[in-house]
Enzyme design. Structure first.
Site, PDB file in Angstrom:
ATOM      1  N   ASP A   1       0.971  -0.987  -0.122  1.00 21.59           N
ATOM      2  CA  ASP A   1      -0.058   0.041   0.043  1.00 21.59           C
ATOM      3  C   ASP A   1       0.889   1.155   0.011  1.00 21.59           C
ATOM      4  O   ASP A   1       1.836   1.386   0.827  1.00 21.59           O
ATOM      5  CB  ASP A   1      -0.849  -0.055   1.422  1.00 21.59           C
ATOM      6  CG  ASP A   1      -1.940   1.060   0.952  1.00 21.59           C
ATOM      7  OD1 ASP A   1      -3.246   0.601   0.965  1.00 21.59           O
ATOM      8  OD2 ASP A   1      -1.743   2.165   1.025  1.00 21.59           O
ATOM      9  N   ILE A   2       0.548   2.147  -0.836  1.00 19.42           N
ATOM     10  CA  ILE A   2       1.321   3.442  -1.112  1.00 19.42           C
ATOM     11  C   ILE A   2       1.362   4.347   0.215  1.00 19.42           C
ATOM     12  O   ILE A   2       2.138   5.162   0.435  1.00 19.42           O
ATOM     13  CB  ILE A   2       0.971   4.346  -2.274  1.00 19.42           C
ATOM     14  CG1 ILE A   2       2.177   5.139  -2.697  1.00 19.42           C
ATOM     15  CG2 ILE A   2      -0.201   4.937  -2.041  1.00 19.42           C
ATOM     16  CD1 ILE A   2       1.787   5.527  -4.276  1.00 19.42           C
TER      17      ILE A   2
ATOM     18  N   ASN B   1     -13.180  -3.384   2.157  1.00 19.20           N
ATOM     19  CA  ASN B   1     -14.272  -2.582   2.405  1.00 19.20           C
ATOM     20  C   ASN B   1     -14.937  -2.516   1.184  1.00 19.20           C
ATOM     21  O   ASN B   1     -14.568  -2.702   0.013  1.00 19.20           O
ATOM     22  CB  ASN B   1     -13.649  -0.916   2.666  1.00 19.20           C
ATOM     23  CG  ASN B   1     -12.843  -0.647   3.846  1.00 19.20           C
ATOM     24  OD1 ASN B   1     -13.109  -1.274   4.890  1.00 19.20           O
ATOM     25  ND2 ASN B   1     -11.879  -0.084   3.775  1.00 19.20           N
TER      26      ASN B   1
ATOM     27  N   GLN C   1     -14.549   2.478   1.473  1.00 23.26           N
ATOM     28  CA  GLN C   1     -13.849   2.027   0.415  1.00 23.26           C
ATOM     29  C   GLN C   1     -13.514   3.389  -0.646  1.00 23.26           C
ATOM     30  O   GLN C   1     -14.459   3.984  -1.278  1.00 23.26           O
ATOM     31  CB  GLN C   1     -14.805   1.056  -0.617  1.00 23.26           C
ATOM     32  CG  GLN C   1     -13.892   0.477  -1.860  1.00 23.26           C
ATOM     33  CD  GLN C   1     -14.902  -0.476  -2.811  1.00 23.26           C
ATOM     34  OE1 GLN C   1     -16.101  -0.482  -2.440  1.00 23.26           O
ATOM     35  NE2 GLN C   1     -14.435  -1.183  -3.548  1.00 23.26           N
TER      36      GLN C   1
ATOM     37  N   HIS D   1     -10.318  -5.208  -3.149  1.00 22.37           N
ATOM     38  CA  HIS D   1      -8.910  -5.270  -2.466  1.00 22.37           C
ATOM     39  C   HIS D   1      -8.810  -5.593  -0.947  1.00 22.37           C
ATOM     40  O   HIS D   1      -9.732  -4.960  -0.358  1.00 22.37           O
ATOM     41  CB  HIS D   1      -7.930  -4.019  -2.708  1.00 22.37           C
ATOM     42  CG  HIS D   1      -8.633  -2.709  -2.168  1.00 22.37           C
ATOM     43  ND1 HIS D   1      -9.576  -2.030  -2.968  1.00 22.37           N
ATOM     44  CD2 HIS D   1      -8.486  -1.942  -0.985  1.00 22.37           C
ATOM     45  CE1 HIS D   1      -9.891  -0.916  -2.233  1.00 22.37           C
ATOM     46  NE2 HIS D   1      -9.282  -1.002  -1.064  1.00 22.37           N
ATOM     47  N   PHE D   2      -8.166  -6.458  -0.755  1.00 22.68           N
ATOM     48  CA  PHE D   2      -7.872  -7.059   0.686  1.00 22.68           C
ATOM     49  C   PHE D   2      -6.656  -6.253   1.291  1.00 22.68           C
ATOM     50  O   PHE D   2      -5.670  -6.402   0.654  1.00 22.68           O
ATOM     51  CB  PHE D   2      -7.676  -8.776   0.863  1.00 22.68           C
ATOM     52  CG  PHE D   2      -9.084  -9.331   0.602  1.00 22.68           C
ATOM     53  CD1 PHE D   2      -9.485  -9.543  -0.554  1.00 22.68           C
ATOM     54  CD2 PHE D   2      -9.810  -9.720   1.603  1.00 22.68           C
ATOM     55  CE1 PHE D   2     -10.859 -10.358  -0.817  1.00 22.68           C
ATOM     56  CE2 PHE D   2     -11.074 -10.503   1.347  1.00 22.68           C
ATOM     57  CZ  PHE D   2     -11.433 -10.698   0.162  1.00 22.68           C
ATOM     58  N   HIS D   3      -6.848  -5.488   2.369  1.00 17.58           N
ATOM     59  CA  HIS D   3      -5.745  -5.007   3.112  1.00 17.58           C
ATOM     60  C   HIS D   3      -5.245  -6.103   4.118  1.00 17.58           C
ATOM     61  O   HIS D   3      -6.082  -6.741   4.698  1.00 17.58           O
ATOM     62  CB  HIS D   3      -6.183  -3.864   4.049  1.00 17.58           C
ATOM     63  CG  HIS D   3      -6.707  -2.535   3.388  1.00 17.58           C
ATOM     64  ND1 HIS D   3      -6.038  -1.488   3.095  1.00 17.58           N
ATOM     65  CD2 HIS D   3      -7.890  -2.253   2.740  1.00 17.58           C
ATOM     66  CE1 HIS D   3      -6.901  -0.910   2.363  1.00 17.58           C
ATOM     67  NE2 HIS D   3      -8.000  -1.249   2.326  1.00 17.58           N
TER      68      HIS D   3
HETATM   69  P1  5GP Z   1      -9.693   1.613   0.738  1.00 20.69           P
HETATM   70  O1  5GP Z   1     -10.005   2.742   1.501  1.00 20.69           O
HETATM   71  O2  5GP Z   1     -10.282   1.717  -0.798  1.00 20.69           O
HETATM   72  O3  5GP Z   1     -10.233   0.468   1.305  1.00 20.69           O
HETATM   73  O4  5GP Z   1      -8.357   1.341   0.458  1.00 20.69           O
HETATM   74  C1  5GP Z   1      -7.624   1.956  -0.625  1.00 20.69           C
HETATM   75  C2  5GP Z   1      -6.224   1.657  -0.391  1.00 20.69           C
HETATM   76  O5  5GP Z   1      -5.550   1.884  -1.834  1.00 20.69           O
HETATM   77  C3  5GP Z   1      -5.451   2.875   0.467  1.00 20.69           C
HETATM   78  O6  5GP Z   1      -4.965   2.337   1.661  1.00 20.69           O
HETATM   79  C4  5GP Z   1      -4.557   3.617  -0.386  1.00 20.69           C
HETATM   80  O7  5GP Z   1      -3.431   4.029   0.053  1.00 20.69           O
HETATM   81  C5  5GP Z   1      -4.308   2.495  -1.494  1.00 20.69           C
HETATM   82  N1  5GP Z   1      -3.788   3.149  -2.744  1.00 20.69           N
HETATM   83  C6  5GP Z   1      -4.357   4.103  -3.340  1.00 20.69           C
HETATM   84  N2  5GP Z   1      -3.925   4.163  -4.620  1.00 20.69           N
HETATM   85  C7  5GP Z   1      -2.881   3.530  -4.631  1.00 20.69           C
HETATM   86  C8  5GP Z   1      -1.636   3.413  -5.669  1.00 20.69           C
HETATM   87  O8  5GP Z   1      -1.796   4.178  -6.688  1.00 20.69           O
HETATM   88  N3  5GP Z   1      -0.720   2.646  -5.385  1.00 20.69           N
HETATM   89  C9  5GP Z   1      -0.763   1.831  -4.047  1.00 20.69           C
HETATM   90  N4  5GP Z   1       0.227   1.154  -3.857  1.00 20.69           N
HETATM   91  N5  5GP Z   1      -1.782   1.960  -3.159  1.00 20.69           N
HETATM   92  C10 5GP Z   1      -2.575   2.905  -3.578  1.00 20.69           C
END
Ligand code: 5GP
Length: 141
Positions: free
Chosen positions: A32-33, A88, A95, A101-103
């Site tokens: 995750d970035i 999420n 989300q 996506h799974f964290h």
């Molecule tokens: P969500 O809130 O949708 O469950 O999580 C999205 C996740 O994607 C966040 O933790 C965010 O940091 C990560 N993310 C968003 N854009 C990028 C990207 O371009 N590269 C990477 N590696 N992670 C991303």
């Protein structure tokens, strides 16, 4: 253009850079970035589905297996003894990226990782009966 339009599809196809940790026919995993903690990793289907319930069974099997493999690897690589797996669905559920996506989020003794807030209620007995029936029927058991 390859015809692949969305952020995570492009990451999964290698068109955008990422710190890849795992890939197979259906699945891609990368750091995750904006990590909540060291080792925070995302596991995605290469093809885009917005919500988990849209994922077809063959991809679901591959995803489930990959989440477990990646979790094992994150634990081994980071030494984290605790971790959360989070997924999420929908803006209201947090989300931000509309691609399943799974964290995998290590939780460390210094408190970094997923914040824990669990405002638990009580199961209503009457509603539980109705819910059990509706969900069991929908799931097909
Ligand atoms: P969500 O809130 O949708 O469950 O999580 C999205 C996740 O994607 C966040 O933790 C965010 O940091 C990560 N993310 C968003 N854009 C990028 C990207 O371009 N590269 C990477 N590696 N992670 C991303």
């Amino acid at each position: 253009m390859s015809g692949i339009e969305t952020l995570f599809e492009r990451i999964g196809a290698g068109e955008l850079p990422s710190y890849k940790v795992y890939s197979d026919e259906h699945v891609y995993a990368f750091l995750d970035i904006n990590p909540l903690s060291r080792g925070h990793t995302l596991v995605i289907p290469r093809r885009r589905y917005v919500h988990l319930d849209e994922v077809p069974d063959d991809v679901a099997r591959a995803l489930g297996s990959a989440v477990v493999r990646v979790a094992r690897a994150v634990v081994e690589a980071t030494g984290a003894r605790s971790y959360n797996v989070l997924q999420n669905n929908g803006k209201n559920a947090g989300q931000a990226v509309p691609h399943v996506h799974f964290h995998v989020i290590p939780k460390y003794d210094d408190g970094t990782g997923l914040p824990h807030h669990w405002p638990a209620g009580e199961l209503d007995e009457d509603d539980a009966q109705a819910l059990r029936q509706a969900i069991a029927q929908a799931v097909g058991t």
